[in-house]
Design a protein around this motif. Structure first.
Motif, mmCIF file in Angstrom:
data_model
loop_
_atom_site.group_PDB
_atom_site.id
_atom_site.type_symbol
_atom_site.label_atom_id
_atom_site.label_comp_id
_atom_site.label_asym_id
_atom_site.label_seq_id
_atom_site.Cartn_x
_atom_site.Cartn_y
_atom_site.Cartn_z
ATOM 1 N N PHE A 302 0.825 -1.204 0.000
ATOM 2 C CA PHE A 302 0.000 0.000 0.000
ATOM 3 C C PHE A 302 0.861 1.257 0.000
ATOM 4 C CE2 PHE A 302 -1.945 3.389 2.573
ATOM 5 C CZ PHE A 302 -3.044 3.670 1.790
ATOM 6 N N TRP A 303 1.849 1.309 0.884
ATOM 7 C CA TRP A 303 2.693 2.503 0.953
ATOM 8 C C TRP A 303 3.592 2.637 -0.267
ATOM 9 C CZ3 TRP A 303 0.941 6.020 3.808
ATOM 10 C CH2 TRP A 303 0.311 5.739 5.024
ATOM 11 N N PHE A 304 3.932 1.504 -0.907
ATOM 12 C CA PHE A 304 4.707 1.572 -2.147
ATOM 13 C C PHE A 304 3.896 2.228 -3.263
ATOM 14 C CE2 PHE A 304 5.880 -0.298 -6.257
ATOM 15 C CZ PHE A 304 7.227 0.029 -6.307
ATOM 16 N N VAL A 305 2.583 1.937 -3.299
ATOM 17 C CA VAL A 305 1.713 2.497 -4.337
ATOM 18 C C VAL A 305 1.458 3.985 -4.106
ATOM 19 C CG1 VAL A 305 -0.609 2.399 -5.334
ATOM 20 C CG2 VAL A 305 0.634 0.283 -4.856
ATOM 21 N N VAL A 306 1.216 4.394 -2.860
ATOM 22 C CA VAL A 306 0.841 5.790 -2.584
ATOM 23 C C VAL A 306 2.044 6.693 -2.362
ATOM 24 C CG1 VAL A 306 -1.345 5.027 -1.584
ATOM 25 C CG2 VAL A 306 0.618 5.393 -0.087
ATOM 26 N N LYS A 307 3.239 6.115 -2.235
ATOM 27 C CA LYS A 307 4.425 6.948 -1.977
ATOM 28 C C LYS A 307 4.678 7.978 -3.077
ATOM 29 C CE LYS A 307 9.329 6.619 -0.741
ATOM 30 N NZ LYS A 307 10.465 5.698 -0.508
ATOM 31 N N PRO A 308 4.528 7.632 -4.394
ATOM 32 C CA PRO A 308 4.742 8.652 -5.435
ATOM 33 C C PRO A 308 3.784 9.839 -5.335
ATOM 34 C CG PRO A 308 4.794 6.450 -6.394
ATOM 35 C CD PRO A 308 4.317 6.296 -4.983
ATOM 36 N N PRO A 313 4.341 6.477 5.323
ATOM 37 C CA PRO A 313 3.827 5.769 6.507
ATOM 38 C C PRO A 313 4.126 6.551 7.763
ATOM 39 C CG PRO A 313 5.833 4.737 5.699
ATOM 40 C CD PRO A 313 5.436 5.759 4.674
ATOM 41 N N PRO A 314 3.241 6.466 8.756
ATOM 42 C CA PRO A 314 3.479 7.189 10.015
ATOM 43 C C PRO A 314 4.724 6.667 10.715
ATOM 44 C CG PRO A 314 1.660 5.643 10.254
ATOM 45 C CD PRO A 314 2.007 5.666 8.798
ATOM 46 N N GLN A 315 5.477 7.599 11.254
ATOM 47 C CA GLN A 315 6.693 7.221 11.961
ATOM 48 C C GLN A 315 6.354 6.743 13.364
ATOM 49 O OE1 GLN A 315 9.710 7.180 10.601
ATOM 50 N NE2 GLN A 315 8.927 7.960 8.635
#
Length: 326
Positions: A302-308, A313-315
């Motif tokens: 999920f975070w790979f898809v929305v990163k661009p 992701p929350p730290q």
């Protein structure tokens, strides 16, 4: 005639493609080759059906003959590839339940992977190659469904094409019964093996068994039902000769929905066949999609898809550090 399954079917097909493929990395790390092939075949079948249902929605055109040549072979390969992967899972479960030692050497693991590859890859390739014997012409294009194999309904077709999912399922039943029998007899050795094996837990073992048993309960009745539909839906003709079967082989039949939907048995058969791929994917997700490893991979994907798009992701908050003086 309107397709009542659109856009529901392509949504389910794409979800099946995505959900069954995401857990692949940690199954590869665990050397679960049968499970990996189950995911690969299910995901590939779902992707193929998704593309066909979108491209040929509302039309029976022929924009990409090369894709159809690939697509029909994916359909044929998946029809035996998924049951073959289930067979490999049942075979592996039997080997674990009847194991004599508490550890498996790397050489034994490589041998098991090779055997699974022969069953799940080489056999479907051979199966696809044999279909040309009963393939009357290149392929059909059905409106709303897309590319479909053009197999003659002859007695030979039942031996070359239709019987194999049932036969594979019956072999899986034998392994499943033997696994349960060995597990009951050798529970102590089984527990010792699991305690020494970091890649396989008791929960994962029983989920694999439940997955394989569910696939058996789906494959044998559905394949038998499809055979019955083919026998009552159209007359079984004789296989005269190679030349007779392949006369005018390179033609492509493009059939609008208003025609092919007039045959209730045919409609039921093709709908069962195409919905079986998302069903297998969702069954797999139901057993493994909620495990801790799978949830971790879903989050990473999920975070790979929305990163661009600028999302991160929350730290994790670090605990306060207290420094003592003196």
């Amino acid at each position: 005639m309107a397709d009542l399954t659109y856009p529901l079917y392509p949504i389910f097909a794409f979800l099946g493609f995505f959900l069954s493929l995401v857990p692949l990395p940690w199954h590869l790390q665990a050397w679960n080759s049968g499970t990996c092939y189950f995911m690969m075949w299910s995901s590939l079948a779902c992707l193929n059906q998704f593309i066909n249902s979108v491209v040929w929605h509302g039309n029976a055109l022929n924009p990409s003959p090369i894709w159809c040549e690939i697509s029909i072979r994916i359909l044929m390969g998946a029809s035996v590839g998924i049951p073959a992967a289930s067979l490999c899972i049942n075979r592996r479960l039997y080997c674990i339940a009847s194991v004599q030692s508490v550890s498996i050497s790397p050489a034994e693991k490589r041998r098991e992977v090779l055997i699974d590859t022969l069953i799940c890859v080489l056999f479907p390739i051979l199966y696809i190659a044999l279909q040309v014997i009963v393939q009357g012409h290149r392929f059909n294009i059905l409106e709303d469904l897309g590319c479909q194999p053009a197999l003659y309904n002859t007695l030979l077709t039942y031996f070359i094409s239709y019987m194999w999912p049932i036969l594979i399922g019956l072999i899986s039943v034998v392994y499943c019964v033997l696994s349960l029998r060995s597990f009951i007899k050798r529970r102590v050795q089984f527990s010792q093996f699991l305690s020494s094996n970091k890649s396989l837990t008791a929960g994962r073992y029983f989920r694999l068994m439940a997955l394989a048993m569910t696939e058996i309960l789906l494959t044998i009745p559905l394949a038998s039902f499809v055979i019955w539909l083919n026998t009552v839906g159209s007359p079984i003709g004789p296989w005269v000769s190679w030349a007779d079967t392949h006369f005018h082989f390179f033609r492509i039949e493009q059939i609008p929905a208003v025609l092919w939907r007039t045959n209730p048995q045919f409609v039921l058969g093709v709908e069962i066949s195409r919905w079986s791929s998302p069903l297998c994917a969702f069954v797999f997700f139901g057993f493994f999609g909620f495990a801790a490893e799978a949830q971790k991979n879903y989050k990473l994907a999920f975070w790979f898809v929305v990163k661009p798009f600028g999302f991160k992701p929350p730290q994790k908050q670090q605990p306060n550090a207290f420094v003592s003086i003196g």
